[in-house]
Design an enzyme around this catalytic site. Structure first.
Site, short mmCIF file in Angstrom:
data_model
loop_
_atom_site.label_atom_id
_atom_site.label_comp_id
_atom_site.label_asym_id
_atom_site.label_seq_id
_atom_site.Cartn_x
_atom_site.Cartn_y
_atom_site.Cartn_z
CG ASN A 57 -2.29 -17.83 14.10
OD1 ASN A 57 -2.99 -17.26 14.21
ND2 ASN A 57 -1.20 -17.93 13.69
CB CYS A 58 -6.94 -16.08 17.17
SG CYS A 58 -5.35 -15.39 17.28
NE ARG A 112 -3.62 -2.00 2.31
CZ ARG A 112 -3.86 -3.11 2.92
NH1 ARG A 112 -2.99 -2.50 4.49
NH2 ARG A 112 -4.45 -3.75 3.40
P1 FAD Z 1 2.88 -17.00 12.95
O1 FAD Z 1 1.32 -16.33 12.96
O2 FAD Z 1 2.55 -18.18 14.40
O3 FAD Z 1 3.27 -16.87 11.84
C1 FAD Z 1 4.67 -17.28 11.65
C2 FAD Z 1 4.73 -18.69 10.10
O4 FAD Z 1 5.74 -18.07 9.43
C3 FAD Z 1 3.83 -19.45 10.31
O5 FAD Z 1 3.39 -19.71 9.64
C4 FAD Z 1 5.23 -20.46 9.85
O6 FAD Z 1 5.70 -21.24 9.16
C5 FAD Z 1 6.25 -19.01 9.61
N1 FAD Z 1 8.20 -19.80 9.20
C6 FAD Z 1 8.69 -20.31 10.36
N2 FAD Z 1 9.68 -20.70 9.92
C7 FAD Z 1 9.94 -20.21 8.73
C8 FAD Z 1 10.99 -20.34 7.95
N3 FAD Z 1 12.40 -20.90 8.29
N4 FAD Z 1 10.77 -20.04 6.36
C9 FAD Z 1 9.09 -19.92 5.51
N5 FAD Z 1 8.23 -20.21 6.78
C10 FAD Z 1 8.32 -19.94 8.11
N6 FAD Z 1 -2.86 -14.85 20.15
C11 FAD Z 1 -4.18 -13.66 20.35
O7 FAD Z 1 -3.67 -12.26 21.49
N7 FAD Z 1 -5.33 -13.78 20.71
C12 FAD Z 1 -5.52 -14.60 20.57
O8 FAD Z 1 -6.64 -15.51 20.33
C13 FAD Z 1 -4.66 -15.83 20.12
N8 FAD Z 1 -5.73 -17.36 19.92
C14 FAD Z 1 -4.58 -18.45 19.60
C15 FAD Z 1 -4.80 -20.01 19.45
C16 FAD Z 1 -3.91 -20.46 18.72
C17 FAD Z 1 -4.26 -22.30 18.51
C18 FAD Z 1 -2.35 -20.28 18.45
C19 FAD Z 1 -1.55 -21.25 17.95
C20 FAD Z 1 -2.17 -18.54 18.60
C21 FAD Z 1 -3.04 -17.86 19.06
N9 FAD Z 1 -2.60 -16.90 20.13
C22 FAD Z 1 -3.25 -15.46 19.79
C23 FAD Z 1 -0.81 -15.95 19.64
C24 FAD Z 1 -0.74 -15.18 17.98
O9 FAD Z 1 -1.71 -16.32 17.15
C25 FAD Z 1 0.44 -15.30 17.28
O10 FAD Z 1 0.85 -14.66 18.28
C26 FAD Z 1 0.76 -14.67 16.01
O11 FAD Z 1 0.37 -15.53 15.10
C27 FAD Z 1 1.62 -14.75 15.49
O12 FAD Z 1 2.60 -13.73 14.29
P2 FAD Z 1 3.81 -14.00 14.01
O13 FAD Z 1 3.76 -13.15 12.17
O14 FAD Z 1 4.43 -13.90 14.68
O15 FAD Z 1 3.98 -15.75 13.66
#
Ligand code: FAD
Length: 559
Positions: free
Chosen positions: A43-44, A23
Site C-alpha cells: 500500500n505504501c 516458520r
Molecule cells: P492493512 O495493511 O490495511 O490490511 C488490512 C486488510 O484487512 C485489508 O486488505 C482489508 O481489506 C482487510 N480486511 C478488513 N476487514 C476485513 C474483514 N472483515 N474480513 C477480511 N478482510 C478484512 N505506512 C508507513 O509506515 N509508511 C508509508 O510510507 C506508508 N504509506 C502508505 C501509503 C498508502 C497509500 C496507504 C494506504 C498506507 C500507507 N501506510 C504507510 C500505512 C500502512 O500501509 C499501514 O499502516 C499498514 O498497512 C497497516 O497494516 P494492517 O495490517 O493493520 O492493515
C-alpha cells in the site's frame, strides 16, 4: 493436536503473522481471510505507481494467494469478508463475495488485522464523481483510469498528511496542476510548524498550490470535473479530487462481538497484543497501542508497527510470551527532493497540558550539512531535538536533502535504548567526508543539548519569542554586515561576532539579549562572550536566521 489459527486481513499485519506462524510451526492450520482481491500488496507504494516511479503495477503485489500457499502452506481466501465472530463457539462467519455464500469457520486462535479505512465525512457532495481516495490497489486503478479516460490535467488533494503529500507529488510528476488543501496551518501533523514550513517551501517550489487553514465545505460536479468549495468560500475546480484526511480503525468486528474498543473504535490489546479475549489477538492500524515515550494509549497507524505486531502475535500464539513495548511513531516522507522524518514526541505534543513529561522540556535546532562541507555534494539539513531537563531524548525531527533518514534512525534507536543527550555526544558513528562530518549532526545535537542542560548557554525558539508578552529584549544579530544587509529581522541590532568584544561597552548589561546568527554557531560563541563579560540574561535563538526566514514566510497561494 495441531492448532488452527484464523487471520482476518491479508496485508501488512495479517500476512506477517501468517508467514511467521508457519516458520515457527509447520503443523498448525492457518486460514487467512481477505475481503479484497489482493493479499500482501505494497500500500505504501500506491502513490508511486500513480506517478510512474514504480512503473510495473505487478511490482506492488508482493505475494499472490497461490505463491503464499506454495511457500507457507497458508489457506488464503480472498474476496472473503469475516462478518462476525462467535467467541463462545470460537467460529467466524465469512461472506464469500465471489460465490455469494456465507459459512462458518472455526478457530483455536483468531488474529485480527483488519487495518483502517480512509475517512469520508458526510460533506455535501462527497459522492460526486471524481472525488476519490487512495487506499487499495483498486483505488489506485480507478484513479489512473479516471486520469487517462478524462485526460485529467488538474487535481485538488484534500489533506496534507503523508498520503496526501505523496499523492500530490506524484500527480505533479504527471504534469498536472495540483492544489493541496489542509485545514490546519501546516501539513504533516507529526512535525512542528517551523519544520513543516520546510515542507511547505518544497511543495510551493515544485508548483503545488498550497492552501492552509481552510477545509472543504462542499463538492459539486463541474464542467471540468469537480468544484470544491472551501469553508472560506474559495472555489477550486479540478479534474480529480483526492480525499486524504485520515483514517479510522476497522474495529467494528471486534466491537460487535464484545471485545473492548476505545472511543475511536480502536481495538484494545494488552502488551502481548491479546484483546479482552485471550484467544483473540489484534494487530496493526486497528489497535490502540502504547506510546513508547509517554506510556499513553494511542493509535499509531504505520506499516512498521503493523508488521512487527503481526510477527509478535504469531510468536505469542506459539507460546513465546513476547511483549510489545509500544510505538514511537518514527516516520519519513519524500517530498520532491526533500526528505522529512521524525521520531517520538513533537513540541505540540509536549505543549499539551497535564503531562509530567512536558515539564520544562528543551529544544535545540541545528542546520548542518549532510556531510563534510568541503566534499562536493553536501546538502543542507535541519535537525530539531527535544529533550527533558534530565537529558532524556523525547523526540526528533529532521528535514533536508541528504542523510536525513540515517540521523532520525540513529535518534529513534537512541530513544528506544533509553540513551540520553549526553550519550549522543559520545556516539561512535562512522565517518568519511562523503558521508558525514567527524562530528556527525547527531553528535552536534548532543553537544548543543548538553550545553543547554549544563548551563553553558541557554536557548529560545522563534515560537517562544513570537509568543512572548514582554517585548523587552534586544534581538542581537551577530552575522556579518553583508549578511545583515541582505536581509535581517526588523528591530534587530547587528554586531558581527568578531567585533562583539570591542562593542560590549555600548551594550546595557541589565537588558535581555536574544542572539542569532545564520544557524546558531556564531551566536553560541557570542553568547559565551557576553555571559563571561557580565551579561546574565543572554539566549541563543534556536536555528537562527535560517529557521526564522522559513518560519516567518507565507508559502500559500492566494486567490
Ligand atoms: P492493512 O495493511 O490495511 O490490511 C488490512 C486488510 O484487512 C485489508 O486488505 C482489508 O481489506 C482487510 N480486511 C478488513 N476487514 C476485513 C474483514 N472483515 N474480513 C477480511 N478482510 C478484512 N505506512 C508507513 O509506515 N509508511 C508509508 O510510507 C506508508 N504509506 C502508505 C501509503 C498508502 C497509500 C496507504 C494506504 C498506507 C500507507 N501506510 C504507510 C500505512 C500502512 O500501509 C499501514 O499502516 C499498514 O498497512 C497497516 O497494516 P494492517 O495490517 O493493520 O492493515
Amino acid at each position: 493436536m495441531a492448532k488452527k489459527v484464523v487471520i482476518v486481513g491479508g496485508v501488512a499485519g495479517g500476512a506477517s503473522c501468517a508467514a511467521r506462524l508457519r516458520r515457527l510451526d509447520e503443523k498448525c492450520e492457518i486460514v487467512l481471510f481477505e475481503k479484497g482481491n489482493y493479499i500482501s500488496f505494497a500500500n505504501c507504494g500506491l502513490p508511486y505507481h500513480i506517478g510512474g516511479v514504480v512503473k510495473e503495477r505487478d511490482r506492488l503485489l508482493l505475494q499472490t494467494p497461490e505463491s503464499f500457499h506454495t511457500r507457507y502452506h497458508v489457506d488464503v481466501r480472498i474476496n472473503s469478508e469475516v462478518v462476525s465472530i462467535d467467541r463462545t463457539a470460537r467460529t467466524v462467519t465469512v461472506t464469500d463475495h465471489k460465490n455469494k455464500k456465507e459459512y462458518n469457520e472455526s478457530y483455536d486462535y483468531l488474529v485480527l488485522s483488519p487495518g483502517s479505512t480512509p475517512v469520508r465525512p458526510p460533506i455535501d457532495g462527497i459522492d460526486t464523481e471524481g472525488v476519490m481516495t487512495l487506499w487499495t490497489v483498486p483505488d489506485m486503478d480507478d484513479i489512473l483510469k479516471r486520469i487517462k479516460e478524462n485526460e485529467v490535467r488538474s487535481a485538488v488533494v484534500i489533506g496534507g498528511g503523508f498520503i496526501g503529500i505523496e499523492t500530490a507529488e506524484n500527480l505533479r510528476r504527471l504534469g498536472m496542476d495540483v492544489t493541496l488543501v489542509e485545514m490546519l496551518d501546516q501539513v504533516m501533523a507529526p512535525l512542528d510548524f517551523e519544520m513543516a514550513q520546510i515542507v511547505h517551501s518544497e511543495l510551493a517550489g515544485n508548483g503545488v498550490g498550497l492552501v492552509l487553514g481552510d477545509g472543504v465545505k462542499r463538492f459539486e460536479q463541474a464542467s471540468g470535473g469537480v468544484c470544491v468549495t472551501l469553508a472560506s468560500g474559495r472555489q477550486l475546480e479540478a479534474g480529480i479530487v483526492i480525499l486524504s484526511i485520515g483514517a479510522q480503525p476497522n474495529g467494528r468486528l471486534a466491537a460487535d462481538c464484545g471485545l473492548e474498543v476505545n472511543r475511536r473504535g480502536g481495538i484494545v490489546v494488552d502488551d502481548h497484543l491479546r484483546t479482552s479475549d485471550d484467544r483473540i489477538y489484534a494487530v496493526g492500524d486497528a489497535v490502540e497501542t502504547t506510546d513508547f515515550i509517554t506510556g499513553e494509549r494511542k493509535m499509531i497507524p504505520l506499516a512498521g508497527p503493523a508488521n512487527k505486531m503481526g510477527r509478535m502475535a504469531a510468536d505469542n500464539i506459539c507460546g513465546m510470551e513476547r511483549t510489545y513495548v509500544g510505538s514511537q511513531g518514527s516516520a519519513i516522507i519524500k517530498v520532491f527532493d526533500l526528505t522529512a522524518a521524525c521520531t517520538g514526541l513533537n513540541e505540540k505534543d509536549l505543549l499539551k497540558a497535564g503531562k509530567e513529561i512536558n515539564k520544562d522540556y528543551k529544544v535545540t535546532i541545528l542546520h548542518q550539512q549532510s556531510h563534510a562541507g568541503y566534499y562536493p555534494g553536501g546538502r543542507a539539513m535541519t535537525l530539531k531535538l527535544l529533550f527533558s531537563p534530565h537529558g532524556r531524548i523525547l523526540g526528533a525531527q529532521a528535514a533536508g536533502y541528504g542523510g536525513v533518514d540515517k540521523r532520525i534512525d540513529v535518534l529513534a534507536t537512541a530513544i528506544r535504548m533509553g540513551a540520553t543527550v549526553y550519550d549522543l555526544q559520545e556516539l561512535d558513528l562512522c565517518y568519511a567526508p562523503p558521508y558525514s562530518s567527524a562530528k556527525d549532526p547527531v553528535n552536534m545535537a548532543g553537544f548543543s543539548a548538553a550545553n543547554i542542560l549544563s548551563g553553558i548557554v541557554d536557548n529560545i525558539t522563534w515560537r517562544e519569542i513570537d509568543a512572548a508578552a514582554d517585548r523587552d529584549f534586544v534581538l542581537l544579530d551577530v552575522r556579518s554586515r553583508t549578511e545583515f544587509d541582505l536581509g535581517a529581522i526588523k528591530g534587530s541590532v547587528n554586531i558581527p561576532v568578531d567585533e562583539l568584544r570591542g562593542s560590549l561597552g555600548a551594550l546595557d548589561r541589565n537588558k535581555k539579549y536574544y542572539v542569532y546568527c545564520a544557524a546558531g554557531v556564531r551566536a553560541y560563541t557570542a553568547c559565551r562572550i557576553m555571559l563571561q563579560n557580565g551579561f546574565s540574561d543572554v539566549k541563543n535563538v534556536a536555528g537562527g536566521y535560517t529557521t526564522w526566514s522559513v518560519y516567518s514566510k507565507d508559502y500559500t497561494v492566494k486567490e
